[in-house]
Design a protein around this motif. Sequence first.
Motif, PDB file in Angstrom:
ATOM      1  N   TYR A 207      88.647  42.557  42.533  1.00  0.00           N
ATOM      2  CA  TYR A 207      89.941  42.474  43.213  1.00  0.00           C
ATOM      3  C   TYR A 207      90.991  41.856  42.287  1.00  0.00           C
ATOM      4  CZ  TYR A 207      93.532  40.874  46.494  1.00  0.00           C
ATOM      5  OH  TYR A 207      94.734  40.636  47.120  1.00  0.00           O
ATOM      6  N   LEU A 208      90.626  40.776  41.609  1.00  0.00           N
ATOM      7  CA  LEU A 208      91.562  40.103  40.704  1.00  0.00           C
ATOM      8  C   LEU A 208      91.952  40.991  39.523  1.00  0.00           C
ATOM      9  CD1 LEU A 208      90.041  36.504  40.552  1.00  0.00           C
ATOM     10  CD2 LEU A 208      92.022  37.269  41.862  1.00  0.00           C
ATOM     11  N   GLU A 209      91.027  41.825  39.101  1.00  0.00           N
ATOM     12  CA  GLU A 209      91.316  42.712  37.972  1.00  0.00           C
ATOM     13  C   GLU A 209      92.388  43.729  38.333  1.00  0.00           C
ATOM     14  OE1 GLU A 209      88.593  44.743  34.494  1.00  0.00           O
ATOM     15  OE2 GLU A 209      87.924  44.946  36.572  1.00  0.00           O
ATOM     16  N   VAL A 210      92.402  44.138  39.573  1.00  0.00           N
ATOM     17  CA  VAL A 210      93.390  45.120  40.045  1.00  0.00           C
ATOM     18  C   VAL A 210      94.702  44.443  40.410  1.00  0.00           C
ATOM     19  CG1 VAL A 210      93.909  46.828  41.839  1.00  0.00           C
ATOM     20  CG2 VAL A 210      91.612  46.703  40.855  1.00  0.00           C
ATOM     21  N   HIS A 211      94.628  43.290  41.053  1.00  0.00           N
ATOM     22  CA  HIS A 211      95.830  42.595  41.538  1.00  0.00           C
ATOM     23  C   HIS A 211      96.254  41.540  40.518  1.00  0.00           C
ATOM     24  CE1 HIS A 211      94.136  44.416  45.178  1.00  0.00           C
ATOM     25  NE2 HIS A 211      95.371  44.410  45.646  1.00  0.00           N
ATOM     26  N   THR A 212      97.118  41.943  39.647  1.00  0.00           N
ATOM     27  CA  THR A 212      97.564  41.076  38.544  1.00  0.00           C
ATOM     28  C   THR A 212      98.654  40.094  38.975  1.00  0.00           C
ATOM     29  OG1 THR A 212      99.134  42.795  37.872  1.00  0.00           O
ATOM     30  CG2 THR A 212      96.974  42.802  36.804  1.00  0.00           C
ATOM     31  N   ASP A 213      99.049  40.136  40.261  1.00  0.00           N
ATOM     32  CA  ASP A 213     100.106  39.237  40.725  1.00  0.00           C
ATOM     33  C   ASP A 213      99.595  37.813  40.960  1.00  0.00           C
ATOM     34  OD1 ASP A 213      98.614  40.520  42.811  1.00  0.00           O
ATOM     35  OD2 ASP A 213      99.949  39.587  44.269  1.00  0.00           O
ATOM     36  N   ILE A 214      98.287  37.608  40.901  1.00  0.00           N
ATOM     37  CA  ILE A 214      97.730  36.260  41.068  1.00  0.00           C
ATOM     38  C   ILE A 214      98.130  35.422  39.855  1.00  0.00           C
ATOM     39  CG2 ILE A 214      95.644  34.917  41.500  1.00  0.00           C
ATOM     40  CD1 ILE A 214      96.220  37.005  43.636  1.00  0.00           C
ATOM     41  N   ASN A 218      96.243  29.900  39.513  1.00  0.00           N
ATOM     42  CA  ASN A 218      95.317  30.244  40.603  1.00  0.00           C
ATOM     43  C   ASN A 218      94.072  30.954  40.080  1.00  0.00           C
ATOM     44  OD1 ASN A 218      96.951  29.088  42.495  1.00  0.00           O
ATOM     45  ND2 ASN A 218      97.721  30.998  43.360  1.00  0.00           N
ATOM     46  N   ARG A 219      94.254  31.783  39.062  1.00  0.00           N
ATOM     47  CA  ARG A 219      93.100  32.447  38.460  1.00  0.00           C
ATOM     48  C   ARG A 219      92.145  31.410  37.868  1.00  0.00           C
ATOM     49  NH1 ARG A 219      93.323  38.014  37.299  1.00  0.00           N
ATOM     50  NH2 ARG A 219      95.181  38.968  38.213  1.00  0.00           N
ATOM     51  N   TYR A 220      92.713  30.400  37.238  1.00  0.00           N
ATOM     52  CA  TYR A 220      91.883  29.353  36.641  1.00  0.00           C
ATOM     53  C   TYR A 220      91.097  28.613  37.729  1.00  0.00           C
ATOM     54  CZ  TYR A 220      90.611  24.875  34.579  1.00  0.00           C
ATOM     55  OH  TYR A 220      89.908  23.766  34.170  1.00  0.00           O
ATOM     56  N   LEU A 221      91.779  28.288  38.825  1.00  0.00           N
ATOM     57  CA  LEU A 221      91.117  27.585  39.923  1.00  0.00           C
ATOM     58  C   LEU A 221      90.021  28.445  40.560  1.00  0.00           C
ATOM     59  CD1 LEU A 221      94.244  25.944  41.605  1.00  0.00           C
ATOM     60  CD2 LEU A 221      92.493  24.807  40.208  1.00  0.00           C
ATOM     61  N   ILE A 222      90.285  29.740  40.646  1.00  0.00           N
ATOM     62  CA  ILE A 222      89.281  30.651  41.203  1.00  0.00           C
ATOM     63  C   ILE A 222      88.077  30.745  40.268  1.00  0.00           C
ATOM     64  CG2 ILE A 222      88.823  33.059  41.842  1.00  0.00           C
ATOM     65  CD1 ILE A 222      91.873  33.159  42.637  1.00  0.00           C
ATOM     66  N   SER A 248      86.940  41.347  31.063  1.00  0.00           N
ATOM     67  CA  SER A 248      88.200  40.630  30.852  1.00  0.00           C
ATOM     68  C   SER A 248      88.152  39.200  31.401  1.00  0.00           C
ATOM     69  CB  SER A 248      89.358  41.407  31.493  1.00  0.00           C
ATOM     70  OG  SER A 248      89.136  41.572  32.888  1.00  0.00           O
ATOM     71  N   PHE A 249      87.251  38.936  32.331  1.00  0.00           N
ATOM     72  CA  PHE A 249      87.135  37.607  32.917  1.00  0.00           C
ATOM     73  C   PHE A 249      86.060  36.746  32.249  1.00  0.00           C
ATOM     74  CE2 PHE A 249      89.202  39.940  36.324  1.00  0.00           C
ATOM     75  CZ  PHE A 249      90.154  39.034  36.763  1.00  0.00           C
TER      76      PHE A 249
END
Length: 321
Positions: A207-214, A218-222, A248-249
Motif C-alpha cells: 500500500y505504501l509503495e503505491v501511495h506516495t503521499d505518506i 510517517n513512513r519512518y514511524l511505520i 524499495s523499503f
Amino acid sequence: MKKANLYGKWIISISLLIICGCVYLIQTNVNEQVIEETSAQMHFEINNTKHIKETLKPKASHAEGFEAEKPTYTAILDKALLIKDKELRIKTISNHLINWAKEAPFECVHWLDEQSKTPEQALYISKVIHFLITDNLPVAGRIILNFERLHSDQSIVDDYLSSQVAVSPYDAIEWLNNLDNEKMKQEVKLRLLQNWAKLEPAQLLNYLEVHTDITANNRYLIQQQLAQVLIKKSSQQIQDEFYSYPSSFQPNLAYSVISQWPEHELSDAREWIFTLEGEQSKYFAIKSYIDYTGKSSANMNELIQQIHSPKLRAHLLERLQ
C-alpha cells in the motif's frame, strides 16, 4: 208443570254459558298477563345482559390497550435519570441504553446526543459505541460519521478504526477519508497504518509503495512498527520475511530492524547483517549497528569491507572515528 221445568233448564243453561264465558275470559287475561310478564322479564334479562356486556367491554378494551402501550425507552430513561444513587443510576441507564442500541441504534445515539454534555453522558456514549463496534461494525461506522460529536472524538474514531483495520484495512482507509477534520485525520491515519503493520506488514508495504503521499516521517514511524513486528520472530523468520517486502523499503527497514534488536542478542544482529543481500540494505544495517552500539564498536571492519562502494565504506568508517 212441564213449562216450568223447561224454563228452569233454560235459565240454568244460560247461567252455565255465562259462567263458562267468564271463566274463559279470566283465564285468557291471566295467560296474557303471564305472557306479558314473561316477555317483560325476558326483555329485562336481554337488556341487562347487553348492559353487562357493554359495561365489561370498555374494561377489556382498556386492558388490551394497556398491554399494547409498552413504555418507551425515552420514558424509561427519563425515569432512570432521577435515580439518586450514582452507581445504581449509571448501571441502570447503561443497561437500558445497550438494550435500546440492539433494537434501534440510531434512535438510541440520537437521544444520547441530545443530552447535556457531562462526564456521565460521555460515559454512556462510550459504552454504547463500544458495544456497537463489537456487535455491528458497519452500523457503528455509519453512526459515528453521522454524529459530529462522535467523529470529533479521537478516542472513538481510534476505537472504531482499530477494529475495522483488523477486518478490512482498505475499508478503514475509505471510511477515514470521509472525515472532515484534516488534522485529526492525519493523526489517526498514522495509528491506523501502524496497526495495519502489526496485522499484515507485507500488505501494508504494498500500500505504501503505491501511495506516495505518506510523509517521510510517517513512513519512518511505520517502518519502526514493522521492525518491532519482525524482531519478535526468529532470525530465520526475520530473514525470510524481510525479502518478501518491496525492495524499495528494505534499506530503511534494515536500519529499523537493527535499531530495535534486543541488546543482549546483538551477536545475532551481526550474523543477520552478514547474510543480508543488497548493498543499500547492508549499508543501512551497519550504519544502524554503529549508531546503536556507539563509535567504540569492535570488529566492524569485517562488516564494512562487505560494502563494495568506496563512498559508502568511507561514510561508515567516519562514523567509527
